[in-house]
Enzyme design. Structure first.
Site, PDB file in Angstrom:
ATOM      1  CG  PHE A  43      -8.047  55.187  15.650  1.00 11.74           C
ATOM      2  CD1 PHE A  43      -7.431  54.527  16.694  1.00 11.74           C
ATOM      3  CD2 PHE A  43      -9.156  55.974  15.918  1.00 11.74           C
ATOM      4  CE1 PHE A  43      -7.912  54.639  17.993  1.00 11.74           C
ATOM      5  CE2 PHE A  43      -9.651  56.103  17.203  1.00 11.74           C
ATOM      6  CZ  PHE A  43      -9.022  55.423  18.247  1.00 11.74           C
ATOM      7  CB  SER A 111      -6.357  56.970   8.353  1.00 12.90           C
ATOM      8  OG  SER A 111      -6.976  57.855   9.265  1.00 12.90           O
ATOM      9  CG  MET A 112      -3.083  55.930  13.761  1.00 15.97           C
ATOM     10  SD  MET A 112      -3.800  55.194  15.237  1.00 15.97           S
ATOM     11  CE  MET A 112      -3.814  53.440  14.771  1.00 15.97           C
ATOM     12  CG  ASP A 212     -10.629  62.547   4.662  1.00 15.04           C
ATOM     13  OD1 ASP A 212     -11.415  62.174   5.549  1.00 15.04           O
ATOM     14  OD2 ASP A 212      -9.483  62.084   4.548  1.00 15.04           O
ATOM     15  CG  HIS A 242     -10.708  58.780   5.905  1.00 19.26           C
ATOM     16  ND1 HIS A 242      -9.622  59.619   5.998  1.00 19.26           N
ATOM     17  CD2 HIS A 242     -10.457  57.738   6.750  1.00 19.26           C
ATOM     18  CE1 HIS A 242      -8.757  59.133   6.870  1.00 19.26           C
ATOM     19  NE2 HIS A 242      -9.231  57.993   7.338  1.00 19.26           N
TER      20      HIS A 242
END
Length: 270
Positions: A43, A111-112, A212, A242
């Site tokens: 994202f 992530s996303m 993170d 992250h």
């Protein structure tokens, strides 16, 4: 904690920098098998965060499809014009291309992008040989997320989340602002995914950074509690934040994900 965008605020991103990637399989490097890997960014990010991983996979002989998600790689306001459903459709399209051209397919995401890979696994079942995710986001402990349905009506965006990277000089070229309409859609998509995690029965390798500042421990808890896979492993990254795919642990991610892909595709074939 906020992490500043390192480009000019609101500046358009170089199309060449954020371009998707598509490479054919080289079965002479993979024992005669044609293996495809779907590579998905997260994202407010773009393929920059995943390109080194994608290039490593391509060099090993895997076909690679790394799409640019709608609303990404242009201007952050464009992200408020699209939804979770648009991103799911993009990932499904990349998967269908790989599945039509290769013997087996694995999905990897950040992530996303990891959540979208898990969504694909829940929807496609055994059509995938396995999923490898890095700091996958499927939940959050943040209380303000519950206010997004209202906040998105009055505020277009909040400060960005780009460049949570420990390694000096690394830059993912993410958006300087987090668009709230898009964020609200994303978190609604996460809620649907959490309910469907039991549908994920294929092998899953999950890399999680010990520190993170974007995705918290609730996503790890949700995956450990929700997945039905009997071949699930969580590995902790000690030296990355992250965006670990551009951070100090990136070589480890590349090597261990390649081992995972080799193992799950060999097993399915046999």
């Amino acid at each position: 904690m906020k992490f500043p965008f390192r480009g000019a605020p609101g500046a358009a991103l170089d199309p060449a920098l954020v371009a998707p990637m598509s490479t054919p399989a080289r079965p002479e490097l993979t024992g005669g098998r044609r293996i495809g890997v779907l590579v998905q960014h997260g994202f407010t990010g773009n393929p920059v965060s995943m390109r080194p991983w994608a290039e490593d996979l391509a060099a090993r002989g895997y076909a690679v499809e790394m799409p640019l998600l709608p609303g990404h790689g242009t201007h952050w306001r464009d992200l408020n014009k699209v939804t979770w459903a648009d991103w799911v459709a993009t990932v499904e399209g990349a998967y269908e291309k790989l599945a039509s051209e290769n013997d087996q397919v694995v999905a990897v995401g950040l992530s996303m992008g990891g959540a979208l890979c898990l969504r694909l696994a829940a929807d496609k079942g055994d059509g995938l040989a396995g999923v490898c995710v890095v700091n996958a986001a499927v939940d959050t402990l943040r209380k303000d997320v519950k206010l997004l349905p209202l906040l998105k009506l009055v505020v277009p965006g909040f400060p960005g989340i780009a460049n949570d990277i420990k390694k000096p000089g690394a830059d993912e070229h993410g958006y300087p602002t987090t668009p709230l309409k898009a964020a609200a859609s994303m978190f609604a998509g996460y809620a649907d995914l959490r309910r469907d995690l039991p549908k994920v029965t294929i092998p899953v390798l999950f890399f999680r950074s010990a520190e993170d500042h974007v995705v918290d421990i609730s996503s790890s808890r949700a995956l450990n509690a929700g997945l039905s896979s009997k071949d699930f492993e969580e590995r902790v990254l000690a030296d990355s934040y992250h965006v670990a795919t551009l951070d100090n642990d990136a070589p480890r991610i590349f090597a261990e994900s390649a081992e995972f892909i080799e193992r799950v595709t060999q097993r399915q074939q046999g």
